[in-house]
Design an enzyme around this catalytic site. Structure first.
Site, PDB file in Angstrom:
ATOM      1  N   ASP A 180     -40.438  14.232 -39.948  1.00 29.89           N
ATOM      2  CA  ASP A 180     -41.224  15.153 -39.124  1.00 29.89           C
ATOM      3  C   ASP A 180     -42.019  16.091 -40.025  1.00 29.89           C
ATOM      4  O   ASP A 180     -41.514  17.102 -40.500  1.00 29.89           O
ATOM      5  CB  ASP A 180     -40.290  15.963 -38.199  1.00 29.89           C
ATOM      6  CG  ASP A 180     -41.062  16.937 -37.310  1.00 29.89           C
ATOM      7  OD1 ASP A 180     -42.303  16.818 -37.243  1.00 29.89           O
ATOM      8  OD2 ASP A 180     -40.419  17.795 -36.680  1.00 29.89           O
ATOM      9  N   LYS A 235     -46.227  21.456 -40.736  1.00 30.23           N
ATOM     10  CA  LYS A 235     -45.213  22.435 -41.149  1.00 30.23           C
ATOM     11  C   LYS A 235     -45.580  23.037 -42.503  1.00 30.23           C
ATOM     12  O   LYS A 235     -46.116  22.329 -43.360  1.00 30.23           O
ATOM     13  CB  LYS A 235     -43.850  21.722 -41.302  1.00 30.23           C
ATOM     14  CG  LYS A 235     -43.177  21.368 -40.001  1.00 30.23           C
ATOM     15  CD  LYS A 235     -41.808  20.757 -40.264  1.00 30.23           C
ATOM     16  CE  LYS A 235     -41.156  20.286 -38.986  1.00 30.23           C
ATOM     17  NZ  LYS A 235     -40.792  21.356 -38.053  1.00 30.23           N
ATOM     18  N   ARG A 253     -39.310  16.379 -28.215  1.00 28.36           N
ATOM     19  CA  ARG A 253     -39.200  16.392 -26.753  1.00 28.36           C
ATOM     20  C   ARG A 253     -40.111  15.347 -26.115  1.00 28.36           C
ATOM     21  O   ARG A 253     -39.840  14.848 -25.029  1.00 28.36           O
ATOM     22  CB  ARG A 253     -39.468  17.804 -26.216  1.00 28.36           C
ATOM     23  CG  ARG A 253     -40.843  18.308 -26.504  1.00 28.36           C
ATOM     24  CD  ARG A 253     -40.954  19.822 -26.308  1.00 28.36           C
ATOM     25  NE  ARG A 253     -40.368  20.572 -27.423  1.00 28.36           N
ATOM     26  CZ  ARG A 253     -40.291  21.899 -27.463  1.00 28.36           C
ATOM     27  NH1 ARG A 253     -40.736  22.617 -26.454  1.00 28.36           N
ATOM     28  NH2 ARG A 253     -39.753  22.511 -28.504  1.00 28.36           N
TER      29      ARG A 253
END
Ligand code: BES
Ligand code: ZN
Ligand code: ZN
Length: 496
Positions: A257, A264, A338
């Site tokens: 991720d 990020k 999600r």
């Protein structure tokens, strides 16, 4: 799959502890009781400042004392892990220990042995110099601290279960610790396939991107778009001889991720190989359940993909039509777990009709901020199910806290242009609003049978804690296996 890990041998010996030959002895000092018959030869030990914890290692006497408050399962686990860590570098092959049995012999043995086996895990694949585990054997005497008569069969079941639990946990730890260059969605599929080949009662089906397209799993596919590695929907099934219940685990399997276009910052990206921990835990649970022959039909549904950047990446501002038909406005591509879970949860309900549905995910940084690094968040719609899970699963030593949904937080994922937004409009309550997002994909008939576990904190911790070395802990595996074991026992009792 990983090469077979050399596990320590644990032997139950029906002899007094003094009559067992071993290179070293581990002795627990229970509740500061220094006058117990097991405690002598304390050397230079300072009795006055003794607080009841800590370690006193006496290499010249070939014994180590570990302070322990009581026979709580987690105290036993921690004590044997502490002893192991203190003596693992010494040149010893065999260690003996007496029986420290609380109310339940089986559970006490299981906990004590788990402590040794979980502490002995290491991930040294990339070290050119490997430290071999020197301790080969743990010898457990049936001589009990409280002079209880130890039933050999019960103690042996405890030891056997500890081996299974530790093997499943260490299997999961290996997957999570593996680097993102190697551990792609295809690699996860290969490991799942190999698991099914090693166990007669496990089956595996692998679905590729074409299948995802045919299933309208557009949220899952969007997350994968900028990755050079194609996604995989992996479905494992364990079939027992007799099933009490059909249980479905859904795991977030982000093999990396990066955050996607909502990239990020560098120091947050580090450790994001661990974003596959939910899926890895589900694989460990299937392995453990099959070995333990738990009386549940268990499915693991793993959503495996990377979240990367590139010209083809999905974008903040996109709107995705999920498998269930709910439209989602993407406001942040780093809230990707999600999206993957939304489609996987929908698939799991319509394809598998679960009687119990549990998803596991390293879903939010907010959960780590709120609960600390060592605790998982438990969410859902049924207060009874959440508290039952918390109570039974806590016996594994995993820390769990129930986080409650409320109607005010439900307001926060509204979107102006789609049915919902993938992030909350508030900076507060991020673990719960993520859970509420998932709840939008749980159909009415499954609402009360669903649990969401946010394992973002404990799944991967940069320093060693308890019986976990630095890195992956295998969170979720022990909690769920303990929960299922307890459900099975309750069912058995109800029948008798
Ligand atoms: N995988 C992360 C969550 C995470 C953070 C796991 C820290 C383990 C340790 C997840 O995909 C994520 O990035 N979540 C965002 C959500 C936000 C954009 C609403 C987060 O928590 O910052
Ligand atoms: Zn993310
Ligand atoms: Zn993530």
């Amino acid at each position: 799959m990983k090469g077979k890990r050399e596990e320590m041998n644990v032997e139950l010996i029906d002899k007094k502890i003094a009559d067992i030959l071993a290179d070293y002895e581990v002795i627990f000092i229970v509740d500061k009781n220094l006058s117990h018959r097991f405690v002598d030869d304390l050397g230079e030990f300072d009795f006055h400042s003794y607080k009841g914890d800590g370690v006193l290692n006496l290499p010249s006497k070939r014994r180590i004392y570990v302070g322990i408050k009581n026979f709580d399962l987690n105290s036993l686990r921690l004590a044997s892990a502490t002893a192991f860590n203190a003596i693992k570098e010494l040149n010893i092959k065999s260690v003996k220990i007496a029986s420290y049995s609380g109310d339940c012999v089986k559970m006490s043995f299981e906990a004590m042995v788990e402590g040794f086996l979980l502490a002995s895990y290491k991930f040294d694949k990339y070290k050119s110099e490997k430290k071999e585990n020197k301790i080969e054997k743990i010898l457990i005497s049936t001589e009990d601290y409280n002079s209880k008569k130890i039933a050999l069969d019960e103690a042996q079941i405890g030891i056997d279960h500890a081996h299974i639990i530790a093997e499943a946990t260490n299997f999961t730890r290996d997957i999570v610790n593996e680097i993102p260059e190697i551990y792609t969605p295809q690699k996860m599929a290969e490991d799942a396939k190999n698991l099914s080949l090693s166990y007669a009662n496990i089956e595996c089906a692998i679905h590729d991107e074409n299948y995802l397209k045919s299933q309208n799993m557009n949220a899952f596919l969007a997350v994968n778009k900028a990755s050079i590695h194609p996604p995989r929907l992996i479905h494992l099934k364990y079939t027992p001889k007799q099933s009490i219940k059909r249980v479905v685990f859904v795991g977030k399997g982000l093999t990396y991720d990066s955050g996607g276009l909502s990239l990020k910052p560098a120091d947050y990206m580090l450790t994001m190989k661990s974003d596959k921990s939910g899926a890895a835990a589900a694989m460990g649970i299937i392995m453990g359940a099959a070995k333990m022959e738990l009386p549940f039909e268990i499915h693991a549904v793993l959503g495996a993909t990377e979240n990367m950047i590139g010209g083809n990446a999905y974008k903040p501002d996109d709107v995705l039509i999920t498998r269930s038909g709910v439209s989602v406005e993407v406001k942040n591509t780093d809230a990707e777990g999600r999206l993957v879970l939304a489609d996987c949860l929908d698939w799991a309900q319509s394809e598998l009709d679960p009687e119990l549905l549990i998803d596991m995910a390293t879903l939010t940084g907010a959960c780590v901020v709120g609960l600390g690094e060592y605790t998982s968040g438990v969410m859902g719609n049924s207060y009874e199910l959440q508290s039952e899970f918390k109570n039974y699963a806590s016996r594994s030593g995993e820390y769990l806290t129930v986080l409650e949904f409320n109607d005010h937080l439900k307001e926060l994922i509204k979107s102006d242009i789609a049915d919902i937004s993938n992030i909350s409009s508030s900076r507060y309550g991020g673990a719960i609003t993520a859970g509420i997002f998932l709840d939008k994909f749980i159909k009415d008939e499954y609402k009360d049978r669903w649990l969401h576990l946010d394992i973002a904190g404990p799944a991967y911790v940069n320093k060693a804690w308890g019986y976990n070395p630095a890195g992956a802990s295998g969170t979720g595996v022990r909690a769920c296996l303990y929960y299922l074991q307890k459900l099975a026992r309750n069912h058995q009792k109800g029948q008798n």
